[in-house]
Write a protein that holds these residues in place. Structure first.
Motif, mmCIF file in Angstrom:
data_model
loop_
_atom_site.group_PDB
_atom_site.id
_atom_site.type_symbol
_atom_site.label_atom_id
_atom_site.label_comp_id
_atom_site.label_asym_id
_atom_site.label_seq_id
_atom_site.Cartn_x
_atom_site.Cartn_y
_atom_site.Cartn_z
ATOM 1 N N MET A 1 0.818 -1.204 0.000
ATOM 2 C CA MET A 1 0.000 0.000 0.000
ATOM 3 C C MET A 1 0.858 1.263 0.000
ATOM 4 N N GLN A 2 1.951 1.236 0.779
ATOM 5 C CA GLN A 2 2.788 2.435 0.828
ATOM 6 C C GLN A 2 3.445 2.726 -0.516
ATOM 7 N N LEU A 3 3.813 1.691 -1.253
ATOM 8 C CA LEU A 3 4.386 1.895 -2.581
ATOM 9 C C LEU A 3 3.362 2.533 -3.509
ATOM 10 N N LEU A 4 2.142 2.041 -3.474
ATOM 11 C CA LEU A 4 1.078 2.613 -4.297
ATOM 12 C C LEU A 4 0.827 4.073 -3.907
ATOM 13 N N LEU A 5 0.818 4.342 -2.627
ATOM 14 C CA LEU A 5 0.618 5.707 -2.142
ATOM 15 C C LEU A 5 1.745 6.624 -2.618
ATOM 16 N N ALA A 6 2.985 6.144 -2.540
ATOM 17 C CA ALA A 6 4.136 6.937 -2.997
ATOM 18 C C ALA A 6 4.046 7.217 -4.496
ATOM 19 N N LEU A 7 3.627 6.226 -5.263
ATOM 20 C CA LEU A 7 3.489 6.419 -6.710
ATOM 21 C C LEU A 7 2.395 7.433 -7.034
ATOM 22 N N ARG A 8 1.277 7.347 -6.316
ATOM 23 C CA ARG A 8 0.192 8.305 -6.544
ATOM 24 C C ARG A 8 0.630 9.724 -6.167
ATOM 25 N N MET A 9 1.392 9.840 -5.091
ATOM 26 C CA MET A 9 1.889 11.149 -4.680
ATOM 27 C C MET A 9 2.875 11.686 -5.728
ATOM 28 N N ASP A 10 3.740 10.815 -6.226
ATOM 29 C CA ASP A 10 4.689 11.227 -7.269
ATOM 30 C C ASP A 10 3.963 11.684 -8.531
ATOM 31 N N LEU A 11 2.903 10.994 -8.900
ATOM 32 C CA LEU A 11 2.122 11.384 -10.076
ATOM 33 C C LEU A 11 1.496 12.765 -9.867
ATOM 34 N N ALA A 12 0.926 12.990 -8.691
ATOM 35 C CA ALA A 12 0.332 14.293 -8.391
ATOM 36 C C ALA A 12 1.384 15.394 -8.474
ATOM 37 N N ASN A 13 2.545 15.152 -7.874
ATOM 38 C CA ASN A 13 3.615 16.155 -7.907
ATOM 39 C C ASN A 13 4.141 16.379 -9.321
ATOM 40 N N ALA A 14 4.234 15.311 -10.117
ATOM 41 C CA ALA A 14 4.704 15.448 -11.506
ATOM 42 C C ALA A 14 3.731 16.298 -12.322
ATOM 43 N N ARG A 15 2.450 16.058 -12.134
ATOM 44 C CA ARG A 15 1.451 16.870 -12.842
ATOM 45 C C ARG A 15 1.491 18.318 -12.384
ATOM 46 N N VAL A 17 4.190 19.963 -11.248
ATOM 47 C CA VAL A 17 5.393 20.569 -11.828
ATOM 48 C C VAL A 17 5.201 20.808 -13.325
ATOM 49 N N ALA A 18 4.451 19.939 -13.989
ATOM 50 C CA ALA A 18 4.167 20.096 -15.423
ATOM 51 C C ALA A 18 3.080 21.138 -15.682
ATOM 52 N N ARG A 19 2.575 21.744 -14.619
ATOM 53 C CA ARG A 19 1.548 22.792 -14.676
ATOM 54 C C ARG A 19 0.192 22.285 -15.173
ATOM 55 N N ASP A 20 -0.040 20.995 -14.988
ATOM 56 C CA ASP A 20 -1.355 20.430 -15.261
ATOM 57 C C ASP A 20 -2.114 20.474 -13.936
ATOM 58 N N TYR A 21 -2.498 21.690 -13.551
ATOM 59 C CA TYR A 21 -3.032 21.928 -12.208
ATOM 60 C C TYR A 21 -4.361 21.223 -11.954
ATOM 61 N N ALA A 22 -5.209 21.092 -12.967
ATOM 62 C CA ALA A 22 -6.492 20.414 -12.768
ATOM 63 C C ALA A 22 -6.270 18.933 -12.443
ATOM 64 N N ALA A 23 -5.413 18.277 -13.197
ATOM 65 C CA ALA A 23 -5.119 16.867 -12.933
ATOM 66 C C ALA A 23 -4.391 16.707 -11.604
ATOM 67 N N ALA A 24 -3.453 17.599 -11.325
ATOM 68 C CA ALA A 24 -2.720 17.533 -10.056
ATOM 69 C C ALA A 24 -3.671 17.704 -8.883
ATOM 70 N N LEU A 25 -4.582 18.654 -8.993
ATOM 71 C CA LEU A 25 -5.539 18.905 -7.919
ATOM 72 C C LEU A 25 -6.398 17.670 -7.662
ATOM 73 N N SER A 26 -6.863 17.046 -8.711
ATOM 74 C CA SER A 26 -7.646 15.819 -8.567
ATOM 75 C C SER A 26 -6.833 14.741 -7.851
ATOM 76 N N ASP A 27 -5.569 14.605 -8.238
ATOM 77 C CA ASP A 27 -4.690 13.612 -7.603
ATOM 78 C C ASP A 27 -4.441 13.956 -6.139
ATOM 79 N N PHE A 28 -4.165 15.222 -5.841
ATOM 80 C CA PHE A 28 -3.932 15.627 -4.447
ATOM 81 C C PHE A 28 -5.183 15.385 -3.600
ATOM 82 N N ASP A 29 -6.343 15.741 -4.141
ATOM 83 C CA ASP A 29 -7.595 15.534 -3.409
ATOM 84 C C ASP A 29 -7.801 14.057 -3.089
#
Length: 148
Positions: A1-15, A17-29
């Motif tokens: 579970m922690q690996l999956l959580l880390a990957l999801r957090m990395d995806l949110a942060n990558a989006r 940094v890429a300025r895809d704020y709508a997708a990042a916001l959805s991931d952070f939420d």
């Protein structure tokens, strides 16, 4: 579970940094409730994700939401790390900028951009290239885009 959580957090942060704020916001939420439950509400990774979440809201012109998030986050950061922590200082600057954007210029100017030392001495100028007392009225995330 922690690996999956880390990957999801990395995806949110990558989006973010890429300025895809709508997708990042959805991931952070989506990731923040579980992240806070697993790591604790005041864990550095949780605080950084909350900061990026609020910056994403600001970038999407959801300024009232971003202001509420940053104000809440500032209280948690100051409790966990102290009022002179870098994230606390950046949050105060972002809060001031949001207040000004929302038409509350006087309130925005009253938010301290830096913290005076406990001995009362003048803390000196702000960071290089940043006049003391100014705020970050530029693009959200311009002050700090640190990945967790």
């Amino acid at each position: 579970m922690q690996l999956l959580l880390a990957l999801r957090m990395d995806l949110a942060n990558a989006r973010f940094v890429a300025r895809d704020y709508a997708a990042a916001l959805s991931d952070f939420d989506e990731v923040l409730p579980t992240l806070a439950e697993v790591l604790g509400a005041r864990h550095p990774a949780v605080l950084d994700c909350r900061y990026n979440q609020a910056l994403s809201n600001a970038a999407l012109s959801q300024n009232e939401v971003a202001l509420r998030q940053m104000t809440s986050l500032l209280a948690d950061v100051q409790a966990a790390r102290g009022e002179s922590d870098l994230l606390a200082l950046l949050l105060r600057r972002e809060i001031a900028a949001l207040l000004i954007k929302l038409g509350e210029r006087a309130a925005g100017r009253r938010v301290p951009a830096r913290v005076a030392p406990r001995d009362g001495r003048d803390p000196g100028p702000g960071p290089p290239g940043d006049p003391a007392g100014s705020n970050s009225a530029g693009e959200p995330g311009s002050a700090r885009q640190r990945l967790t």
